[in-house]
Write an enzyme that holds these catalytic residues in place. Sequence first.
Site, PDB file in Angstrom:
ATOM      1  N   THR A   1      13.791 -40.630 -12.141  1.00  0.00           N
ATOM      2  CA  THR A   1      12.341 -40.739 -12.303  1.00  0.00           C
ATOM      3  C   THR A   1      11.852 -39.703 -13.301  1.00  0.00           C
ATOM      4  OG1 THR A   1      12.175 -41.525 -10.045  1.00  0.00           O
ATOM      5  CG2 THR A   1      10.137 -40.726 -11.051  1.00  0.00           C
TER       6      THR A   1
ATOM      7  N   SER B   1      12.698 -29.315 -27.746  1.00  0.00           N
ATOM      8  CA  SER B   1      12.266 -28.892 -26.423  1.00  0.00           C
ATOM      9  C   SER B   1      10.802 -28.470 -26.437  1.00  0.00           C
ATOM     10  CB  SER B   1      13.144 -27.697 -26.024  1.00  0.00           C
ATOM     11  OG  SER B   1      12.862 -27.298 -24.711  1.00  0.00           O
ATOM     12  N   ALA B   2      10.043 -28.917 -25.427  1.00  0.00           N
ATOM     13  CA  ALA B   2       8.597 -28.678 -25.413  1.00  0.00           C
ATOM     14  C   ALA B   2       8.222 -27.196 -25.304  1.00  0.00           C
ATOM     15  CB  ALA B   2       7.962 -29.454 -24.261  1.00  0.00           C
ATOM     16  N   HIS B   3       9.010 -26.431 -24.547  1.00  0.00           N
ATOM     17  CA  HIS B   3       8.574 -25.056 -24.279  1.00  0.00           C
ATOM     18  C   HIS B   3       8.745 -24.116 -25.470  1.00  0.00           C
ATOM     19  CE1 HIS B   3      12.326 -22.648 -23.500  1.00  0.00           C
ATOM     20  NE2 HIS B   3      12.849 -23.834 -23.280  1.00  0.00           N
TER      21      HIS B   3
ATOM     22  N   ASN C   1      17.938 -19.479 -33.761  1.00  0.00           N
ATOM     23  CA  ASN C   1      17.039 -18.855 -32.788  1.00  0.00           C
ATOM     24  C   ASN C   1      17.060 -17.329 -32.831  1.00  0.00           C
ATOM     25  OD1 ASN C   1      19.604 -20.096 -31.759  1.00  0.00           O
ATOM     26  ND2 ASN C   1      19.272 -18.589 -30.151  1.00  0.00           N
TER      27      ASN C   1
ATOM     28  N   CYS D   1      19.773 -13.309 -24.028  1.00  0.00           N
ATOM     29  CA  CYS D   1      18.850 -14.077 -23.198  1.00  0.00           C
ATOM     30  C   CYS D   1      19.553 -14.889 -22.121  1.00  0.00           C
ATOM     31  CB  CYS D   1      17.988 -14.988 -24.050  1.00  0.00           C
ATOM     32  SG  CYS D   1      18.940 -16.125 -25.053  1.00  0.00           S
TER      33      CYS D   1
ATOM     34  N   ALA E   1      16.296 -29.083 -24.442  1.00  0.00           N
ATOM     35  CA  ALA E   1      17.226 -29.204 -25.570  1.00  0.00           C
ATOM     36  C   ALA E   1      18.682 -29.051 -25.144  1.00  0.00           C
ATOM     37  CB  ALA E   1      16.880 -28.196 -26.650  1.00  0.00           C
ATOM     38  N   THR E   2      18.934 -28.264 -24.109  1.00  0.00           N
ATOM     39  CA  THR E   2      20.317 -28.113 -23.639  1.00  0.00           C
ATOM     40  C   THR E   2      20.859 -29.480 -23.219  1.00  0.00           C
ATOM     41  OG1 THR E   2      19.939 -25.854 -22.904  1.00  0.00           O
ATOM     42  CG2 THR E   2      21.788 -27.011 -21.903  1.00  0.00           C
TER      43      THR E   2
ATOM     44  N   GLN F   1      14.106 -24.890 -32.644  1.00  0.00           N
ATOM     45  CA  GLN F   1      13.259 -23.842 -33.215  1.00  0.00           C
ATOM     46  C   GLN F   1      12.377 -24.366 -34.346  1.00  0.00           C
ATOM     47  OE1 GLN F   1      12.786 -20.706 -32.180  1.00  0.00           O
ATOM     48  NE2 GLN F   1      14.365 -20.699 -30.603  1.00  0.00           N
TER      49      GLN F   1
HETATM   50  C1  LIG Z   1      15.850 -22.754 -26.700  1.00  0.00           C
HETATM   51  C2  LIG Z   1      16.929 -23.410 -27.467  1.00  0.00           C
HETATM   52  C3  LIG Z   1      17.789 -24.347 -26.864  1.00  0.00           C
HETATM   53  C4  LIG Z   1      17.710 -24.681 -25.393  1.00  0.00           C
HETATM   54  O1  LIG Z   1      16.550 -25.362 -25.066  1.00  0.00           O
HETATM   55  P1  LIG Z   1      16.157 -25.605 -23.525  1.00  0.00           P
HETATM   56  O2  LIG Z   1      15.080 -26.624 -23.597  1.00  0.00           O
HETATM   57  O3  LIG Z   1      15.667 -24.294 -23.025  1.00  0.00           O
HETATM   58  O4  LIG Z   1      17.367 -26.107 -22.821  1.00  0.00           O
HETATM   59  C5  LIG Z   1      18.744 -24.930 -27.646  1.00  0.00           C
HETATM   60  N1  LIG Z   1      18.884 -24.627 -28.954  1.00  0.00           N
HETATM   61  C6  LIG Z   1      18.089 -23.734 -29.566  1.00  0.00           C
HETATM   62  C7  LIG Z   1      18.281 -23.436 -31.011  1.00  0.00           C
HETATM   63  C8  LIG Z   1      17.097 -23.096 -28.839  1.00  0.00           C
HETATM   64  O5  LIG Z   1      16.318 -22.192 -29.447  1.00  0.00           O
END
Ligand SMILES: *Cc1c(COP(=O)(O)O)cnc(C)c1O
Length: 394
Positions: A242, A201-203, A153, A329, A73-74, A181
């Site tokens: 890639t 973001s997947a994680h 977040n 964090c 997401a960054t 989120q």
């Molecule tokens: C975790 C988070 C991000 C960053 O995501 P990454 O995939 O770790 O770079 C950005 N915005 C919000 C609101 C988040 O919670």
Amino acid sequence: MKLPVYLDHHSTTPLDPRVKEAMEASLENAFGNPSSGDHVYGRRTRELVEEAREKVAKIISASREEIIFTSGATEANNLAIKGLVEIYGEKGKHIITQTTEHKSVLEVFKFLKTKGFEVTLLNVGDDGRVCVEELKQAIREETILVSIMFANNEIGTLQPIKEIGEIARQKNIFFHVDASQAVGKLPINVRDLGIHLMSFSAHKFYGPKGVGALYVCKENPRVRIKPLIHGGGQEHGLRSGTLNVPGIVGFGKACELTEFEINMEAKKLEELRDQFLNLLKAEFEDLVVNGSMEHRLGYNLNVSFPEVEGERLIKELSEEVALSTGSACVTDQAEPSYVLKAIGTPEMLIHSSIRIGMGRFNTEEEIDFAAKKIISIVRRLKKESPFKQVAEEI
Ligand SMILES: *Cc1c(COP(=O)(O)O)cnc(C)c1O
């Protein structure tokens, strides 16, 4: 029960075993470069990537061509905002966001300020939400973009996304949403909400780290952005390099899983959250809940225990419960949360805050255990509190 109980699902989530399985299979069977259309190894991988893209698109009701894979997401936030102003900056140099965004949005706006853009930073109310009227007032002739997160977040606040989408449409400006989120936690339809660009973001929902996506609206309107990374022209030329194949396959699987479970899971987590909150409330009359309870992610809790130092509480809990304040964090430094500051939380209560984030694999037993641990340590810390002693001496 596995200790410490993990209650920090806003920073990241554990990999779902079903996601891991899909990733392992791709590591074994799909080593080809998805850009190599000349042979079956490449084509097979390409197919896997496109299947994953379909699944990612589906959970936000977008189409496949509207999904750009990124490293998270960054990167998606950077690509969306910098990529958009690079093209439309000639039309106007005014951009809008708000104070409780993630750093990966705020820092981009700060950077753009040094490049000659004018930035309006909207305030939020004590419920953590932006005021839609204030946003309307802030829009000018030269405004090209408003960027507002879906859910915060730290305090889980849900922003009035649909209303903002409507304003953006009326005023003919672009609307970017950091939905890190919210995707995989809430049903989201980008078209109904009037979103033009959306990062996720997947994680954050049981997928792997290091992979995410930017949704870029292709129709009504067709949104154009410039790439940050130039090279071989992958991802419609918007993100060369890639592709991270196992990551993308895992991302797709994580999306597929939430598609079926999203409503049930949201309900379960909200129940666990409320159970947790009730246990704490029953014990501590002075407990303060930070942020709106009404417009809030079902798996988020952010509370302050007056007289208790949040960092100390987290440290003492760390063998049994894994928690964070939510604000440190990035650097591991105990900087007071700018999010809590923005909603008007007094300095003392900011230092007394902790963030609790429940997730898919938490059980009722774990929640009970965690609440009891927190209660017993908070009780002790309150007795030892230097603030308390001062109060008693007076
Ligand atoms: C975790 C988070 C991000 C960053 O995501 P990454 O995939 O770790 O770079 C950005 N915005 C919000 C609101 C988040 O919670």
